[in-house]
Design a protein around this motif. Structure first.
Motif, PDB file in Angstrom:
ATOM      1  N   ASN A  39      10.335  23.948  -5.877  1.00  0.00           N
ATOM      2  CA  ASN A  39       9.044  23.430  -5.404  1.00  0.00           C
ATOM      3  C   ASN A  39       7.930  24.479  -5.561  1.00  0.00           C
ATOM      4  OD1 ASN A  39       9.278  25.100  -3.035  1.00  0.00           O
ATOM      5  ND2 ASN A  39      10.394  23.491  -1.999  1.00  0.00           N
ATOM      6  N   PRO A  41       5.051  26.559  -8.153  1.00  0.00           N
ATOM      7  CA  PRO A  41       3.915  25.987  -8.891  1.00  0.00           C
ATOM      8  C   PRO A  41       4.254  25.280 -10.207  1.00  0.00           C
ATOM      9  CG  PRO A  41       3.301  28.102  -7.982  1.00  0.00           C
ATOM     10  CD  PRO A  41       4.771  27.940  -7.700  1.00  0.00           C
ATOM     11  N   GLY A  44       8.609  20.331 -11.056  1.00  0.00           N
ATOM     12  CA  GLY A  44       8.309  18.902 -11.102  1.00  0.00           C
ATOM     13  C   GLY A  44       8.417  18.324 -12.500  1.00  0.00           C
ATOM     14  N   TRP A  45       8.062  17.057 -12.590  1.00  0.00           N
ATOM     15  CA  TRP A  45       8.163  16.310 -13.838  1.00  0.00           C
ATOM     16  C   TRP A  45       6.981  16.558 -14.763  1.00  0.00           C
ATOM     17  CZ3 TRP A  45      12.289  14.023 -15.745  1.00  0.00           C
ATOM     18  CH2 TRP A  45      13.286  13.542 -14.880  1.00  0.00           C
ATOM     19  N   ALA A 140       6.463  31.961  -8.494  1.00  0.00           N
ATOM     20  CA  ALA A 140       5.508  31.828  -7.393  1.00  0.00           C
ATOM     21  C   ALA A 140       4.163  32.473  -7.713  1.00  0.00           C
ATOM     22  CB  ALA A 140       6.081  32.445  -6.123  1.00  0.00           C
ATOM     23  N   HIS A 141       3.144  32.036  -6.983  1.00  0.00           N
ATOM     24  CA  HIS A 141       1.822  32.673  -7.072  1.00  0.00           C
ATOM     25  C   HIS A 141       1.810  34.027  -6.376  1.00  0.00           C
ATOM     26  CE1 HIS A 141      -0.605  29.632  -8.925  1.00  0.00           C
ATOM     27  NE2 HIS A 141      -0.190  28.715  -8.101  1.00  0.00           N
ATOM     28  N   VAL A 142       2.878  34.309  -5.626  1.00  0.00           N
ATOM     29  CA  VAL A 142       2.931  35.595  -4.921  1.00  0.00           C
ATOM     30  C   VAL A 142       3.977  36.504  -5.544  1.00  0.00           C
ATOM     31  CG1 VAL A 142       2.114  34.796  -2.680  1.00  0.00           C
ATOM     32  CG2 VAL A 142       4.545  34.618  -3.217  1.00  0.00           C
ATOM     33  N   GLY A 146       3.858  39.791  -1.113  1.00  0.00           N
ATOM     34  CA  GLY A 146       2.941  38.692  -0.832  1.00  0.00           C
ATOM     35  C   GLY A 146       1.605  38.755  -1.522  1.00  0.00           C
ATOM     36  N   ARG A 148      -1.048  37.867  -4.025  1.00  0.00           N
ATOM     37  CA  ARG A 148      -1.232  36.722  -4.914  1.00  0.00           C
ATOM     38  C   ARG A 148      -1.539  37.202  -6.332  1.00  0.00           C
ATOM     39  NH1 ARG A 148      -1.774  31.684  -3.035  1.00  0.00           N
ATOM     40  NH2 ARG A 148      -3.342  31.061  -4.554  1.00  0.00           N
TER      41      ARG A 148
ATOM     42  N   ASN B  39       6.507  30.772  -0.393  1.00  0.00           N
ATOM     43  CA  ASN B  39       6.222  31.146  -1.784  1.00  0.00           C
ATOM     44  C   ASN B  39       5.687  29.956  -2.580  1.00  0.00           C
ATOM     45  OD1 ASN B  39       8.593  29.733  -2.627  1.00  0.00           O
ATOM     46  ND2 ASN B  39       9.835  31.552  -2.282  1.00  0.00           N
ATOM     47  N   PRO B  41       2.327  27.305  -3.615  1.00  0.00           N
ATOM     48  CA  PRO B  41       1.068  27.655  -4.279  1.00  0.00           C
ATOM     49  C   PRO B  41      -0.009  28.294  -3.403  1.00  0.00           C
ATOM     50  CG  PRO B  41       1.852  25.552  -5.107  1.00  0.00           C
ATOM     51  CD  PRO B  41       2.785  25.940  -3.981  1.00  0.00           C
ATOM     52  N   LEU B  42      -0.038  27.997  -2.114  1.00  0.00           N
ATOM     53  CA  LEU B  42      -1.079  28.576  -1.264  1.00  0.00           C
ATOM     54  C   LEU B  42      -0.636  29.868  -0.577  1.00  0.00           C
ATOM     55  CD1 LEU B  42      -2.676  25.528   0.612  1.00  0.00           C
ATOM     56  CD2 LEU B  42      -3.280  26.499  -1.588  1.00  0.00           C
ATOM     57  N   ALA B  43       0.627  30.254  -0.762  1.00  0.00           N
ATOM     58  CA  ALA B  43       1.182  31.394  -0.021  1.00  0.00           C
ATOM     59  C   ALA B  43       0.603  32.726  -0.478  1.00  0.00           C
ATOM     60  CB  ALA B  43       2.699  31.419  -0.179  1.00  0.00           C
ATOM     61  N   GLY B  44       0.696  33.712   0.392  1.00  0.00           N
ATOM     62  CA  GLY B  44       0.315  35.073   0.031  1.00  0.00           C
ATOM     63  C   GLY B  44      -0.915  35.562   0.778  1.00  0.00           C
ATOM     64  N   TYR B 102       7.086  16.450   2.190  1.00  0.00           N
ATOM     65  CA  TYR B 102       6.133  16.727   1.113  1.00  0.00           C
ATOM     66  C   TYR B 102       4.765  16.105   1.402  1.00  0.00           C
ATOM     67  CZ  TYR B 102      10.314  17.894  -1.582  1.00  0.00           C
ATOM     68  OH  TYR B 102      11.494  18.445  -2.021  1.00  0.00           O
ATOM     69  N   SER B 136       6.662  24.700   2.877  1.00  0.00           N
ATOM     70  CA  SER B 136       6.625  24.946   1.432  1.00  0.00           C
ATOM     71  C   SER B 136       6.590  23.632   0.655  1.00  0.00           C
ATOM     72  CB  SER B 136       7.840  25.762   0.988  1.00  0.00           C
ATOM     73  OG  SER B 136       7.635  27.129   1.266  1.00  0.00           O
ATOM     74  N   GLN B 137       7.283  22.632   1.160  1.00  0.00           N
ATOM     75  CA  GLN B 137       7.281  21.343   0.466  1.00  0.00           C
ATOM     76  C   GLN B 137       5.925  20.654   0.623  1.00  0.00           C
ATOM     77  OE1 GLN B 137      10.869  19.794   2.349  1.00  0.00           O
ATOM     78  NE2 GLN B 137      12.067  20.271   0.530  1.00  0.00           N
ATOM     79  N   ALA B 140       3.465  22.129  -1.807  1.00  0.00           N
ATOM     80  CA  ALA B 140       3.949  22.225  -3.193  1.00  0.00           C
ATOM     81  C   ALA B 140       3.106  21.378  -4.144  1.00  0.00           C
ATOM     82  CB  ALA B 140       5.405  21.788  -3.270  1.00  0.00           C
ATOM     83  N   HIS B 141       3.176  21.718  -5.417  1.00  0.00           N
ATOM     84  CA  HIS B 141       2.553  20.908  -6.469  1.00  0.00           C
ATOM     85  C   HIS B 141       3.335  19.628  -6.706  1.00  0.00           C
ATOM     86  CE1 HIS B 141      -0.643  23.422  -7.885  1.00  0.00           C
ATOM     87  NE2 HIS B 141       0.153  24.458  -8.034  1.00  0.00           N
ATOM     88  N   VAL B 142       4.527  19.548  -6.145  1.00  0.00           N
ATOM     89  CA  VAL B 142       5.339  18.339  -6.342  1.00  0.00           C
ATOM     90  C   VAL B 142       5.431  17.544  -5.050  1.00  0.00           C
ATOM     91  CG1 VAL B 142       6.764  19.202  -8.222  1.00  0.00           C
ATOM     92  CG2 VAL B 142       7.462  19.662  -5.867  1.00  0.00           C
ATOM     93  N   GLY B 146       9.649  14.623  -7.090  1.00  0.00           N
ATOM     94  CA  GLY B 146       9.310  15.610  -8.107  1.00  0.00           C
ATOM     95  C   GLY B 146       8.074  15.314  -8.930  1.00  0.00           C
ATOM     96  N   ILE B 147       7.346  14.259  -8.577  1.00  0.00           N
ATOM     97  CA  ILE B 147       6.119  13.968  -9.325  1.00  0.00           C
ATOM     98  C   ILE B 147       5.084  15.049  -9.008  1.00  0.00           C
ATOM     99  CG2 ILE B 147       4.300  12.260  -9.770  1.00  0.00           C
ATOM    100  CD1 ILE B 147       7.234  11.413 -10.516  1.00  0.00           C
ATOM    101  N   ARG B 148       4.505  15.628 -10.043  1.00  0.00           N
ATOM    102  CA  ARG B 148       3.492  16.665  -9.843  1.00  0.00           C
ATOM    103  C   ARG B 148       2.186  16.053  -9.365  1.00  0.00           C
ATOM    104  NH1 ARG B 148       4.173  21.719 -11.672  1.00  0.00           N
ATOM    105  NH2 ARG B 148       2.031  21.995 -12.323  1.00  0.00           N
ATOM    106  N   ARG B 151      -3.382  20.057  -7.461  1.00  0.00           N
ATOM    107  CA  ARG B 151      -3.374  21.069  -6.432  1.00  0.00           C
ATOM    108  C   ARG B 151      -4.513  20.823  -5.474  1.00  0.00           C
ATOM    109  NH1 ARG B 151      -3.762  27.576  -6.730  1.00  0.00           N
ATOM    110  NH2 ARG B 151      -4.778  27.703  -4.732  1.00  0.00           N
TER     111      ARG B 151
ATOM    112  N   ASP C 130       7.012  35.780   2.971  1.00  0.00           N
ATOM    113  CA  ASP C 130       8.177  35.096   2.406  1.00  0.00           C
ATOM    114  C   ASP C 130       9.479  35.680   2.957  1.00  0.00           C
ATOM    115  OD1 ASP C 130       9.386  33.153   0.850  1.00  0.00           O
ATOM    116  OD2 ASP C 130       9.474  34.421  -0.938  1.00  0.00           O
TER     117      ASP C 130
END
Lengths: 151, 151, 151, 151
Positions: A39, A41, A44-45, A140-142, A146, A148, B39, B41-44, B102, B136-137, B140-142, B146-148, B151, C130
């Motif tokens: 999960n 960045p 996914g599909w 990960a973005h991190v 941590g 980024r 970890n 996309p927004l983490a850090g 999610y 984290s879910q 997530a981008h998904v 699992g469909i993206r 963001r 994390d």
């Protein structure tokens, strides 16, 4: 009907590596769907060959061109193939020799692909052991601590 | 020296909610650092007040304005504060009533903040139980299956 | 009513460290509930003081007596306290100097506790950044390379 | 040398399902190694056929006998096989109809196996998409809301 053979699987990888779209299209359908695990960045599909190729470009960029997939085993079944690759990569900008899971990848990845009329129409990756955790940290973005980093 | 008091912590949240930068600056330093857990996309670490406010904007946008933090407990110590908020949100575009991790957030988050000269200079969030996984879910981008998603 | 004070929080930790049940009971209720974060083998709610003390014994045993919590910040609120500890430990049997997250812990942990009539009735831990991922690996039944180890 | 064929893979699964140790030994080596993915309580390497069969017994017990693997695809390569199964199960004691990932499993799992002299000597499982996360929750000692459950 074109049977799925190990030779064809190997040729598909070689075509992908060539970056030649015409050659890639001999093995991958335009409406290919591909599922990246986790999960993070990149997960996914990916819903077309173009989206998949853009993903390949991303993995190249994020790893400063170090991303490699070495085919270690190829398997075939009815309208499907599987393979195990050893994937190695370092994140772009990582300190030389880092073995942090956020910066260094070196483990096997499993691929399972559906074929139709001689071309791959669906693919999914998977990981063994606890490397799914490491895989999410690598993309990960991190980074470690941590901080980024650019996607 | 300005002592950290529960009133001041509550006032900091109220200022943040107002979106008024001048008022926010009474409680948050320009060089604020903030660490979002996980970890995803927004983490850090967010390394300035502006980066932090942009993060706030992102959470607002990704949740279609549904993101809420309700203060449930405020604690103070020497040059620091902590609080527990109940965070609720739904991802923008999620089906009404979805309770997928999610798409739906409803759990407590704690914050630990360092203060200096009357203003917050560092903050870190954390989660209880296994909600770090759900968190984290959610970001997530998904989505489920699992469909993206954007963001 | 007994107010929650930083001194009382520190005394609770000292009592816990002494292993003296009578002394511990001055600060922790018999029907204490404690939530360990994650979904690893030690995670979840411990539903009595005895269950909690058994957990403490487990962490001692699994780390060959190396598990330490150093109080770095203490905060108090209405009928509650919070603190940040630096936790350090090595798994029993880990190679000297290992810095694998499966074998070495060195990060801050947050605790949030509810007090009633002068004693802690509920506690929950949380982690920053994390390190929730690292924490799950440290307490896992598996070490680096997936070898199973005694619980 | 005995070639790996889809028929032999299917026969191996049928033997395993029979619980008949003599029959199982026609397809699985005594010194079989098997890797379960994740870092949950069942994860890691099982280092003999007996350890593997004990694991099978555990999955049966933890799911109140509901654990099922339905073979959906079988693939063969040089001295190796792979397959994709749809795994379904409910944790023993879970409320009827629960779809919590801690209580309900319904997703595909892949297996990659090495064969030697006609028998499986090594196997590894893996998961697609984000189901590795769900898989860890399903086998965790904790259920929804963090309540600990018998292993």
């Amino acid at each position: 009907m074109t049977e799925v053979t190990p030779e064809r699987v190997r040729a598909a990888y070689a075509a992908l590596g060539s970056g030649d779209r015409e050659r890639i299209l001999e093995y991958y359908a335009e409406d290919l769907r591909w599922l990246v695990p986790g999960n993070h960045p990149l997960a996914g599909w990916y819903e077309s060959l173009d989206a998949f190729l853009e993903l390949m470009g991303q993995t190249h960029k994020l790893t400063g061109g170090t991303f490699r997939m070495d085919l270690e085993a190829v398997l075939v079944g009815e309208d499907c193939s599987a393979d195990v690759c050893r994937n190695t990569a370092a994140r772009a900008g990582a300190p030389e020799g880092s073995d942090s899971p956020y910066e260094r990848m070196d483990y096997q990845v499993f691929h399972f692909m559906r074929w139709q009329d001689g071309r791959i129409v669906e693919g999914r990756d998977g990981l063994f052991g606890d490397t799914a955790t490491a895989f999410s940290q690598f993309w990960a973005h991190v980074g470690p601590d941590g901080i980024r980093r650019d996607r």
